[in-house]
Design an enzyme around this catalytic site. Structure first.
Site, PDB file in Angstrom:
ATOM      1  N   ARG A 208       1.718  -4.833   6.291  1.00  0.00           N
ATOM      2  CA  ARG A 208       1.217  -3.933   5.508  1.00  0.00           C
ATOM      3  C   ARG A 208       1.915  -2.518   5.392  1.00  0.00           C
ATOM      4  O   ARG A 208       2.530  -2.089   6.418  1.00  0.00           O
ATOM      5  CB  ARG A 208      -0.067  -3.401   5.907  1.00  0.00           C
ATOM      6  CG  ARG A 208      -0.978  -2.562   5.008  1.00  0.00           C
ATOM      7  CD  ARG A 208      -2.325  -2.288   5.467  1.00  0.00           C
ATOM      8  NE  ARG A 208      -3.191  -1.491   4.283  1.00  0.00           N
ATOM      9  CZ  ARG A 208      -4.321  -1.671   3.955  1.00  0.00           C
ATOM     10  NH1 ARG A 208      -4.931  -2.559   4.173  1.00  0.00           N
ATOM     11  NH2 ARG A 208      -4.679  -0.732   3.112  1.00  0.00           N
TER      12      ARG A 208
ATOM     13  N   SER B 239      -7.249  -5.497  -5.678  1.00  0.00           N
ATOM     14  CA  SER B 239      -8.135  -6.226  -4.636  1.00  0.00           C
ATOM     15  C   SER B 239      -9.363  -6.309  -5.716  1.00  0.00           C
ATOM     16  O   SER B 239      -9.465  -5.271  -6.892  1.00  0.00           O
ATOM     17  CB  SER B 239      -8.354  -5.435  -3.636  1.00  0.00           C
ATOM     18  OG  SER B 239      -8.956  -4.147  -3.937  1.00  0.00           O
ATOM     19  N   THR B 240     -10.519  -7.098  -5.357  1.00  0.00           N
ATOM     20  CA  THR B 240     -11.711  -6.913  -6.034  1.00  0.00           C
ATOM     21  C   THR B 240     -12.416  -5.727  -5.798  1.00  0.00           C
ATOM     22  O   THR B 240     -13.235  -5.298  -6.467  1.00  0.00           O
ATOM     23  CB  THR B 240     -12.772  -7.765  -5.401  1.00  0.00           C
ATOM     24  OG1 THR B 240     -12.473  -8.082  -4.032  1.00  0.00           O
ATOM     25  CG2 THR B 240     -12.165  -9.391  -5.893  1.00  0.00           C
TER      26      THR B 240
ATOM     27  N   HIS C 196       2.782   3.626  -8.780  1.00  0.00           N
ATOM     28  CA  HIS C 196       2.478   2.101  -9.305  1.00  0.00           C
ATOM     29  C   HIS C 196       3.679   1.911 -10.035  1.00  0.00           C
ATOM     30  O   HIS C 196       4.175   0.607  -9.760  1.00  0.00           O
ATOM     31  CB  HIS C 196       1.135   2.222 -10.156  1.00  0.00           C
ATOM     32  CG  HIS C 196      -0.013   2.455  -9.613  1.00  0.00           C
ATOM     33  ND1 HIS C 196      -0.168   1.984  -7.887  1.00  0.00           N
ATOM     34  CD2 HIS C 196      -1.004   3.275  -9.588  1.00  0.00           C
ATOM     35  CE1 HIS C 196      -1.287   2.670  -7.524  1.00  0.00           C
ATOM     36  NE2 HIS C 196      -1.950   3.113  -8.556  1.00  0.00           N
TER      37      HIS C 196
ATOM     38  N   LEU D 240      11.628 -19.526  -4.791  1.00  0.00           N
ATOM     39  CA  LEU D 240      10.623 -18.759  -4.448  1.00  0.00           C
ATOM     40  C   LEU D 240       9.348 -18.827  -5.279  1.00  0.00           C
ATOM     41  O   LEU D 240       9.608 -18.793  -6.453  1.00  0.00           O
ATOM     42  CB  LEU D 240      10.928 -17.255  -4.268  1.00  0.00           C
ATOM     43  CG  LEU D 240       9.992 -16.209  -3.861  1.00  0.00           C
ATOM     44  CD1 LEU D 240       9.649 -16.232  -2.387  1.00  0.00           C
ATOM     45  CD2 LEU D 240      10.070 -14.813  -4.363  1.00  0.00           C
TER      46      LEU D 240
ATOM     47  N   SER E 207      -8.137  -4.983   4.588  1.00  0.00           N
ATOM     48  CA  SER E 207      -8.904  -4.670   3.269  1.00  0.00           C
ATOM     49  C   SER E 207      -8.883  -5.935   2.705  1.00  0.00           C
ATOM     50  O   SER E 207      -8.628  -6.252   1.274  1.00  0.00           O
ATOM     51  CB  SER E 207      -7.776  -3.982   2.470  1.00  0.00           C
ATOM     52  OG  SER E 207      -7.518  -2.662   3.102  1.00  0.00           O
TER      53      SER E 207
ATOM     54  N   ASP F 294       0.787  -1.476  -0.021  1.00  0.00           N
ATOM     55  CA  ASP F 294      -0.029   0.025  -0.011  1.00  0.00           C
ATOM     56  C   ASP F 294       0.809   1.174   0.129  1.00  0.00           C
ATOM     57  O   ASP F 294       2.010   1.171   0.480  1.00  0.00           O
ATOM     58  CB  ASP F 294      -1.065   0.151   1.211  1.00  0.00           C
ATOM     59  CG  ASP F 294      -2.171   0.925   1.143  1.00  0.00           C
ATOM     60  OD1 ASP F 294      -2.397   1.430   0.030  1.00  0.00           O
ATOM     61  OD2 ASP F 294      -2.723   1.441   2.137  1.00  0.00           O
TER      62      ASP F 294
ATOM     63  N   ARG G 201      -0.068   7.766  -2.521  1.00  0.00           N
ATOM     64  CA  ARG G 201       0.531   9.020  -1.479  1.00  0.00           C
ATOM     65  C   ARG G 201       2.280   9.162  -1.735  1.00  0.00           C
ATOM     66  O   ARG G 201       2.300  10.384  -1.505  1.00  0.00           O
ATOM     67  CB  ARG G 201       0.160   8.417   0.008  1.00  0.00           C
ATOM     68  CG  ARG G 201      -1.296   8.699   0.402  1.00  0.00           C
ATOM     69  CD  ARG G 201      -1.444   7.904   1.582  1.00  0.00           C
ATOM     70  NE  ARG G 201      -1.800   6.523   1.325  1.00  0.00           N
ATOM     71  CZ  ARG G 201      -1.660   5.495   2.402  1.00  0.00           C
ATOM     72  NH1 ARG G 201      -1.702   5.914   3.457  1.00  0.00           N
ATOM     73  NH2 ARG G 201      -1.994   4.141   1.895  1.00  0.00           N
ATOM     74  N   TRP G 202       2.777   8.254  -1.746  1.00  0.00           N
ATOM     75  CA  TRP G 202       4.214   8.258  -2.343  1.00  0.00           C
ATOM     76  C   TRP G 202       4.427   9.189  -3.721  1.00  0.00           C
ATOM     77  O   TRP G 202       5.174  10.134  -3.425  1.00  0.00           O
ATOM     78  CB  TRP G 202       4.766   6.884  -2.483  1.00  0.00           C
ATOM     79  CG  TRP G 202       6.410   6.847  -2.994  1.00  0.00           C
ATOM     80  CD1 TRP G 202       7.195   6.810  -2.100  1.00  0.00           C
ATOM     81  CD2 TRP G 202       6.922   6.875  -4.345  1.00  0.00           C
ATOM     82  NE1 TRP G 202       8.608   6.823  -2.758  1.00  0.00           N
ATOM     83  CE2 TRP G 202       8.320   6.858  -3.927  1.00  0.00           C
ATOM     84  CE3 TRP G 202       6.386   7.126  -5.587  1.00  0.00           C
ATOM     85  CZ2 TRP G 202       9.306   7.066  -5.212  1.00  0.00           C
ATOM     86  CZ3 TRP G 202       7.145   7.268  -6.608  1.00  0.00           C
ATOM     87  CH2 TRP G 202       8.629   7.362  -6.339  1.00  0.00           C
TER      88      TRP G 202
ATOM     89  N   ASN H 185       1.283   3.594  -2.833  1.00  0.00           N
ATOM     90  CA  ASN H 185       2.001   4.009  -4.216  1.00  0.00           C
ATOM     91  C   ASN H 185       1.416   5.342  -4.493  1.00  0.00           C
ATOM     92  O   ASN H 185       2.300   6.253  -4.926  1.00  0.00           O
ATOM     93  CB  ASN H 185       1.626   3.063  -5.371  1.00  0.00           C
ATOM     94  CG  ASN H 185       2.180   1.612  -5.125  1.00  0.00           C
ATOM     95  OD1 ASN H 185       3.046   1.441  -4.277  1.00  0.00           O
ATOM     96  ND2 ASN H 185       1.730   0.830  -5.954  1.00  0.00           N
TER      97      ASN H 185
HETATM   98  C1  IPE Z   1      -5.427  -2.655  -0.537  1.00  0.00           C
HETATM   99  O1  IPE Z   1      -5.062  -1.373  -0.551  1.00  0.00           O
HETATM  100  C2  IPE Z   1      -5.163  -3.505  -2.030  1.00  0.00           C
HETATM  101  C3  IPE Z   1      -3.788  -3.378  -2.287  1.00  0.00           C
HETATM  102  C4  IPE Z   1      -2.855  -2.984  -1.925  1.00  0.00           C
HETATM  103  C5  IPE Z   1      -3.870  -4.016  -3.738  1.00  0.00           C
HETATM  104  P1  IPE Z   1      -6.036  -0.315  -0.637  1.00  0.00           P
HETATM  105  O2  IPE Z   1      -5.521   0.865  -0.871  1.00  0.00           O
HETATM  106  O3  IPE Z   1      -6.986  -0.527  -1.856  1.00  0.00           O
HETATM  107  O4  IPE Z   1      -6.953  -0.667   0.650  1.00  0.00           O
HETATM  108  P2  IPE Z   1      -7.808   0.260   1.304  1.00  0.00           P
HETATM  109  O5  IPE Z   1      -9.000   1.201   0.346  1.00  0.00           O
HETATM  110  O6  IPE Z   1      -7.239   1.618   1.795  1.00  0.00           O
HETATM  111  O7  IPE Z   1      -8.387  -0.167   2.458  1.00  0.00           O
HETATM  112  C1  IPE Z   2      -1.401   0.404  -3.523  1.00  0.00           C
HETATM  113  O1  IPE Z   2      -1.225   1.804  -3.325  1.00  0.00           O
HETATM  114  C2  IPE Z   2      -1.401  -0.190  -4.680  1.00  0.00           C
HETATM  115  C3  IPE Z   2      -2.849  -0.611  -5.187  1.00  0.00           C
HETATM  116  C4  IPE Z   2      -4.117  -0.862  -4.168  1.00  0.00           C
HETATM  117  C5  IPE Z   2      -3.458  -0.966  -6.609  1.00  0.00           C
HETATM  118  P1  IPE Z   2      -2.368   2.709  -3.397  1.00  0.00           P
HETATM  119  O2  IPE Z   2      -2.925   3.025  -4.904  1.00  0.00           O
HETATM  120  O3  IPE Z   2      -3.625   2.155  -2.844  1.00  0.00           O
HETATM  121  O4  IPE Z   2      -1.683   4.047  -2.752  1.00  0.00           O
HETATM  122  P2  IPE Z   2      -2.496   4.957  -1.773  1.00  0.00           P
HETATM  123  O5  IPE Z   2      -2.962   3.879  -0.650  1.00  0.00           O
HETATM  124  O6  IPE Z   2      -3.463   5.554  -2.112  1.00  0.00           O
HETATM  125  O7  IPE Z   2      -1.379   5.803  -1.279  1.00  0.00           O
HETATM  126 MG    MG Z   3      -3.971   2.243  -0.721  1.00  0.00          MG
END
Ligand code: IPE
Ligand code: IPE
Ligand code: MG
Length: 234
Positions: A180, A60-61, A32, A126, A188, A15, A19-20, A17
């Site tokens: 996480r 995720s779904t 991403h 792996l 999540s 998680d 915000r980074w 990407n």
């Molecule tokens: C969880 O991250 C799914 C993945 C890292 C692929 P999200 O960013 O989708 O989760 P929520 O919405 O903060 O719970």
């Molecule tokens: C995780 O990073 C990647 C996916 C869920 C695809 P996010 O895209 O959820 O990044 P934030 O949480 O918005 O920073």
């Molecule tokens: Mg996220």
């Protein structure tokens, strides 16, 4: 690091990407892309230290709710990643697998994924398992449907064991360590059955910054925990 107690199965919710990227004034997609680079770094390191399976949550779904351009960028990432790194994965004996319903992705995404799986199927290092269009509740729902059908068709009776339940899932292994990144304190919809006795680590580090050192620190933290599984300390 104590090499005798390396977690066999590690799951990571990658998680942060977006915000980074925002922090550096870049579009979310740049996050991403850097996130995909970190998959390579972490997979190579996990393989080197003897982790058996690394399960990475990539989509995720629920992520279909995101804007179309972000989803479509994410659908193209597997192609970018495997074109660039399949050779290195082969050289390192890493097997690529997937968890999730792949049918929902565009044909070109599915083609690239199936090719990577087939190409690395004979590797014995792996197991790099990428969870895409994965959701734990969906996984459990599909498992129940298949089991009900198997009972109905007389392939088994209704005295299913815990081990057999696991066999109906997309990921049958127990997770030893669940990490996480990026500070959120939630699961999540990830691997709900499999994390029953996992050690949980939530780190503030965003996924694009999560490097070997960050993983090493998580493993050291894991090794300092007392895993009792409901029993008493040794
Ligand atoms: C969880 O991250 C799914 C993945 C890292 C692929 P999200 O960013 O989708 O989760 P929520 O919405 O903060 O719970
Ligand atoms: C995780 O990073 C990647 C996916 C869920 C695809 P996010 O895209 O959820 O990044 P934030 O949480 O918005 O920073
Ligand atoms: Mg996220």
């Amino acid at each position: 690091m104590d090499m005798s107690t390396i977690p066999q199965t590690i799951a990571i919710i990658m998680d942060g990407n977006g915000r980074w990227a925002k922090k550096q004034g870049l579009p979310r997609t740049a996050g991403h892309k850097q996130g995909a680079e970190q998959i390579r770094v972490i997979a190579l390191y996990a393989n080197r230290i003897g982790v058996k399976k690394l399960i990475l949550y990539a989509f995720s779904t629920e992520n279909w709710k995101r804007p179309e351009d972000e989803v479509s960028y994410l659908c193209k990432l597997p192609e970018f990643f495997f074109n660039r790194y399949i050779k290195e994965l082969m050289e390192n004996n890493i097997r690529v697998t997937f968890a999730g319903e792949l049918e929902r992705f565009p044909d070109y995404t599915q083609r690239v994924i199936n090719k990577a799986v087939a190409q690395t199927a004979g590797n014995t290092g792996l197991d790099l398992c990428i969870a895409i269009n994965y959701g734990s509740r969906r996984e459990l729902t599909l498992a129940m449907r298949r089991y009900a059908q198997d009972v109905k068709d007389g392939r088994c009776n209704n005295d299913i064991t815990e081990q057999e339940v696991a066999g109906y899932l997309m990921v049958p292994e127990n997770v030893d360590l669940m990490i996480r990144t990026s500070g959120e304190l939630r699961i999540s919809n990830y691997l709900l059955w499999q994390i029953a006795y996992a050690e949980l680590i939530f780190t503030p580090v965003a996924w694009p910054d999560f490097d070997e050192k960050a993983l090493l620190e998580c493993i050291e933290e894991y090794q300092s925990r007392d895993r009792r599984f409901g029993g008493l300390s040794k």
